[in-house]
Enzyme design. Structure first.
Site, PDB file in Angstrom:
ATOM      1  N   GLU A 111      32.615  -7.739  13.964  1.00  0.00           N
ATOM      2  CA  GLU A 111      31.393  -8.135  14.663  1.00  0.00           C
ATOM      3  C   GLU A 111      31.718  -8.853  15.971  1.00  0.00           C
ATOM      4  O   GLU A 111      31.030  -8.654  16.988  1.00  0.00           O
ATOM      5  CB  GLU A 111      30.531  -9.021  13.763  1.00  0.00           C
ATOM      6  CG  GLU A 111      29.976  -8.302  12.544  1.00  0.00           C
ATOM      7  CD  GLU A 111      29.189  -7.052  12.909  1.00  0.00           C
ATOM      8  OE1 GLU A 111      28.240  -7.165  13.718  1.00  0.00           O
ATOM      9  OE2 GLU A 111      29.529  -5.965  12.414  1.00  0.00           O
TER      10      GLU A 111
ATOM     11  N   TRP B 121      32.339  -6.187  18.350  1.00  0.00           N
ATOM     12  CA  TRP B 121      31.127  -5.625  18.951  1.00  0.00           C
ATOM     13  C   TRP B 121      30.669  -6.483  20.122  1.00  0.00           C
ATOM     14  O   TRP B 121      30.196  -5.963  21.144  1.00  0.00           O
ATOM     15  CB  TRP B 121      30.010  -5.527  17.910  1.00  0.00           C
ATOM     16  CG  TRP B 121      29.956  -4.218  17.192  1.00  0.00           C
ATOM     17  CD1 TRP B 121      30.328  -3.966  15.903  1.00  0.00           C
ATOM     18  CD2 TRP B 121      29.499  -2.968  17.726  1.00  0.00           C
ATOM     19  NE1 TRP B 121      30.127  -2.636  15.605  1.00  0.00           N
ATOM     20  CE2 TRP B 121      29.619  -1.998  16.708  1.00  0.00           C
ATOM     21  CE3 TRP B 121      29.001  -2.576  18.972  1.00  0.00           C
ATOM     22  CZ2 TRP B 121      29.257  -0.671  16.886  1.00  0.00           C
ATOM     23  CZ3 TRP B 121      28.647  -1.244  19.159  1.00  0.00           C
ATOM     24  CH2 TRP B 121      28.770  -0.310  18.131  1.00  0.00           C
TER      25      TRP B 121
ATOM     26  N   TRP C 151       8.591   8.338  27.085  1.00  0.00           N
ATOM     27  CA  TRP C 151       8.053   7.115  26.497  1.00  0.00           C
ATOM     28  C   TRP C 151       6.528   7.163  26.598  1.00  0.00           C
ATOM     29  O   TRP C 151       5.968   7.704  27.558  1.00  0.00           O
ATOM     30  CB  TRP C 151       8.570   5.882  27.241  1.00  0.00           C
ATOM     31  CG  TRP C 151      10.054   5.727  27.217  1.00  0.00           C
ATOM     32  CD1 TRP C 151      10.915   5.959  28.247  1.00  0.00           C
ATOM     33  CD2 TRP C 151      10.859   5.301  26.119  1.00  0.00           C
ATOM     34  NE1 TRP C 151      12.202   5.720  27.868  1.00  0.00           N
ATOM     35  CE2 TRP C 151      12.213   5.318  26.561  1.00  0.00           C
ATOM     36  CE3 TRP C 151      10.588   4.929  24.804  1.00  0.00           C
ATOM     37  CZ2 TRP C 151      13.265   4.958  25.734  1.00  0.00           C
ATOM     38  CZ3 TRP C 151      11.642   4.574  23.974  1.00  0.00           C
ATOM     39  CH2 TRP C 151      12.961   4.583  24.436  1.00  0.00           C
TER      40      TRP C 151
ATOM     41  N   ASN D  22      20.515 -10.011  12.403  1.00  0.00           N
ATOM     42  CA  ASN D  22      20.898  -8.805  13.138  1.00  0.00           C
ATOM     43  C   ASN D  22      20.332  -7.533  12.525  1.00  0.00           C
ATOM     44  O   ASN D  22      19.910  -6.616  13.243  1.00  0.00           O
ATOM     45  CB  ASN D  22      22.420  -8.694  13.224  1.00  0.00           C
ATOM     46  CG  ASN D  22      22.856  -7.554  14.121  1.00  0.00           C
ATOM     47  OD1 ASN D  22      22.540  -7.528  15.296  1.00  0.00           O
ATOM     48  ND2 ASN D  22      23.577  -6.590  13.566  1.00  0.00           N
TER      49      ASN D  22
ATOM     50  N   TRP E  23      12.396   0.768  25.927  1.00  0.00           N
ATOM     51  CA  TRP E  23      13.329  -0.224  25.387  1.00  0.00           C
ATOM     52  C   TRP E  23      13.472  -1.449  26.287  1.00  0.00           C
ATOM     53  O   TRP E  23      13.717  -2.562  25.791  1.00  0.00           O
ATOM     54  CB  TRP E  23      14.696   0.411  25.133  1.00  0.00           C
ATOM     55  CG  TRP E  23      15.443   0.866  26.358  1.00  0.00           C
ATOM     56  CD1 TRP E  23      15.367   2.086  26.959  1.00  0.00           C
ATOM     57  CD2 TRP E  23      16.386   0.103  27.126  1.00  0.00           C
ATOM     58  NE1 TRP E  23      16.207   2.140  28.053  1.00  0.00           N
ATOM     59  CE2 TRP E  23      16.836   0.938  28.172  1.00  0.00           C
ATOM     60  CE3 TRP E  23      16.896  -1.189  27.019  1.00  0.00           C
ATOM     61  CZ2 TRP E  23      17.767   0.506  29.118  1.00  0.00           C
ATOM     62  CZ3 TRP E  23      17.825  -1.619  27.962  1.00  0.00           C
ATOM     63  CH2 TRP E  23      18.253  -0.772  28.998  1.00  0.00           C
TER      64      TRP E  23
ATOM     65  N   TRP F 129      19.765  -2.917  22.338  1.00  0.00           N
ATOM     66  CA  TRP F 129      18.542  -2.148  22.528  1.00  0.00           C
ATOM     67  C   TRP F 129      18.847  -0.694  22.842  1.00  0.00           C
ATOM     68  O   TRP F 129      18.151   0.214  22.355  1.00  0.00           O
ATOM     69  CB  TRP F 129      17.683  -2.791  23.615  1.00  0.00           C
ATOM     70  CG  TRP F 129      16.826  -3.873  23.045  1.00  0.00           C
ATOM     71  CD1 TRP F 129      17.129  -5.202  22.947  1.00  0.00           C
ATOM     72  CD2 TRP F 129      15.550  -3.710  22.443  1.00  0.00           C
ATOM     73  NE1 TRP F 129      16.108  -5.875  22.318  1.00  0.00           N
ATOM     74  CE2 TRP F 129      15.125  -4.991  22.004  1.00  0.00           C
ATOM     75  CE3 TRP F 129      14.716  -2.621  22.231  1.00  0.00           C
ATOM     76  CZ2 TRP F 129      13.908  -5.185  21.361  1.00  0.00           C
ATOM     77  CZ3 TRP F 129      13.492  -2.818  21.601  1.00  0.00           C
ATOM     78  CH2 TRP F 129      13.103  -4.086  21.168  1.00  0.00           C
TER      79      TRP F 129
END
Length: 471
Positions: free
Chosen positions: A277, A280, A308, A344, A362, A385
């Site tokens: 993590e 990331w 969208w 998360n 987004w 996102w």
């Protein structure tokens, strides 16, 4: 005696602070300086929740310095003028700062360093914000990675956490006239909406150390299995402390590996899962470093023409307020508003609902997170996102649309998380607590809203929009 300026930014700590360490090693005394220049981070200037945290982090850093006979001097930007004035006032021989990677900050730093170099004042940017500097992690062909798993395989092989440096009990310093009071920055909200923040968090280095110590026991042993459970204390909750640099990633990685060695097999598995993590977090900065437009532009260029839906202010407000009628989505959004943080797993669910079921852009969701998260980080926010929306380089396939009901049943199997944050459903049992619309009388009785959209219909519409891109 020669003097160095230590330019604090997002390294608001004294222990394991590479800029402070380098300055103390090379000079007789230091001046600690923080320059408030949010406009230099435009268009992503810090949001309200970040400003709240920054106020308290600066306050506690000032206290830590005072305990060591030094002071934190505050100045208003522009950064170049503030640094130049401070350096001239104290006769600084050099300036030290931790390297930043956001495009606006990196460009500012290049400009500032060049100008001060011409003044005869070198600026030294040192590493400390990441486990691995972006140039160190490349493919066999010498090019940047675009997928996390091979990136982490290379980065993990390079990982050698060292024993953290400890700040000296006394920090030789000198004073700088004209410093501002912290209140001059206006970081705290005028209308006090932060009561939940105060209950949930202890900003500053001491709070960060306490949070790390709390993690290095049962949570670490159980992390590999519990980290996806929002109904449990299964994560470290270190993200805001890491963002503001109240802990270094090196400190965290070193402590996690040391604890895993003491605690045994389960903790070793938890440690590797947790280091991934942290990887990331590094990978998000890595992507932003190599793709400076990532905060605003989809990494998958096909999404420049994605269909969208038109901006729906009513739907977005319902989502922001936690009134979508989808319990685990509403629980997450209410947790965010109350505490400035969200688990998360739930972040992925609320982002999936926003971009797939509501089919809102987004960036609108990213901007809301940016203003309301205490751990709002440009790279992490954009990468997260884009991953969920399907337009990132390492994204799950767009057709992976999270079903909030099945996700709720899997990761909040007893309904504790939903009942905590959606008190209208406090007396409702599983499985109905995750799909209360199955009992219309329950909705009438509790006042909880009916679903904003039909999950199956909006999933089908999202897939059709994806297929129109050739997906």
């Amino acid at each position: 005696m020669d003097t160095a300026l230590v330019w604090f930014r997002r390294d608001l700590r004294l222990d394991d602070n590479a800029a402070l360490q380098a300055a103390l090693a090379a000079h007789d005394r230091i001046v600690a300086l923080y320059v408030h220049a949010p406009e230099e981070e435009a268009p992503w200037m810090p949001g309200a929740a970040s400003r709240w945290w920054l106020h308290h982090a600066l306050q506690t850093l000032a206290g830590r310095l005072a305990d060591r006979g030094a002071a934190l001097h505050l100045a208003q930007g522009p950064s170049l003028a503030a640094l130049r004035n401070a350096a001239r006032a104290v006769g600084a021989a050099a300036i030290y700062a931790q390297r930043l990677y956001e495009p606006a900050a990196a460009e500012r730093d290049r400009r500032v360093a060049g100008a001060l170099q011409r003044d005869g004042i070198p600026v030294h940017f040192v590493s400390g914000a990441l486990l691995a500097e972006p140039p160190a992690v490349v493919t066999g062909a010498g090019t940047p990675y675009r997928v996390f798993t091979p990136y982490w395989r290379t980065a993990r092989a390079l990982l050698r956490p060292r024993a953290p440096w400890t700040a000296p009990p006394r920090i030789p310093s000198t004073t700088l006239d004209g410093a501002l009071p912290l209140a001059a920055f206006g970081l705290l909200p005028a209308i006090r909406w932060d009561a939940g923040f105060t209950t949930a968090w202890q900003p500053g280095e001491a709070g960060a150390q306490d949070a790390l110590a709390d993690f290095l026991g049962a949570p670490l042993r159980e992390y590999a299995d519990a980290r996806d459970r929002p109904d449990q204390v299964g994560t470290s909750r270190l993200s805001p402390h890491l963002h503001f640099g109240e802990l270094s990633p090196n400190q965290v990685a070193h402590a996690v590996l040391q604890a895993a060695g003491r605690l045994g097999t389960g903790a070793r598995q938890g440690a590797e899962a947790y280091l991934r993590e942290l990887g990331w977090r590094d990978f998000s900065q890595y992507l932003l470093h190599h793709n400076p437009s990532m905060a605003d532009t989809p990494l998958d260029p096909r999404f420049e023409r994605f269909a969208w839906d038109p901006r729906d202010d009513h739907a977005q407000h319902r989502w922001q307020q936690g009134r979508t009628g989808i319990p685990i989505i509403d629980a997450g959004m209410r947790e965010l508003w109350s505490t400035g943080w969200m688990h998360n797993r739930v972040r992925m669910l609320v982002a999936s609902f926003f971009t797939k079921n509501l089919r809102q852009h987004w960036l609108d969701g990213a901007r809301w997170f940016w203003d309301t998260l205490v751990d709002a980080d440009l790279a992490n926010n954009a990468q997260g996102w884009q991953w969920t929306a399907g337009c990132g380089v390492d994204a799950a396939p767009y057709f992976r649309i999270f079903n909030p009901v099945t996700q709720g049943l899997k990761f909040d199997p007893h309904g504790h998380y939903v009942r905590r944050w959606v008190p209208e459903l406090a007396g409702i049992a599983v499985p109905l607590v995750h799909q209360p619309w199955q009992d219309p009388d329950l909705l009438r009785r509790t006042g909880y809203p009916a679903p904003l959209v039909d999950l199956a219909d909006t999933r089908a519409a999202a897939l059709a929009a994806w297929k129109s891109l050739g997906g």
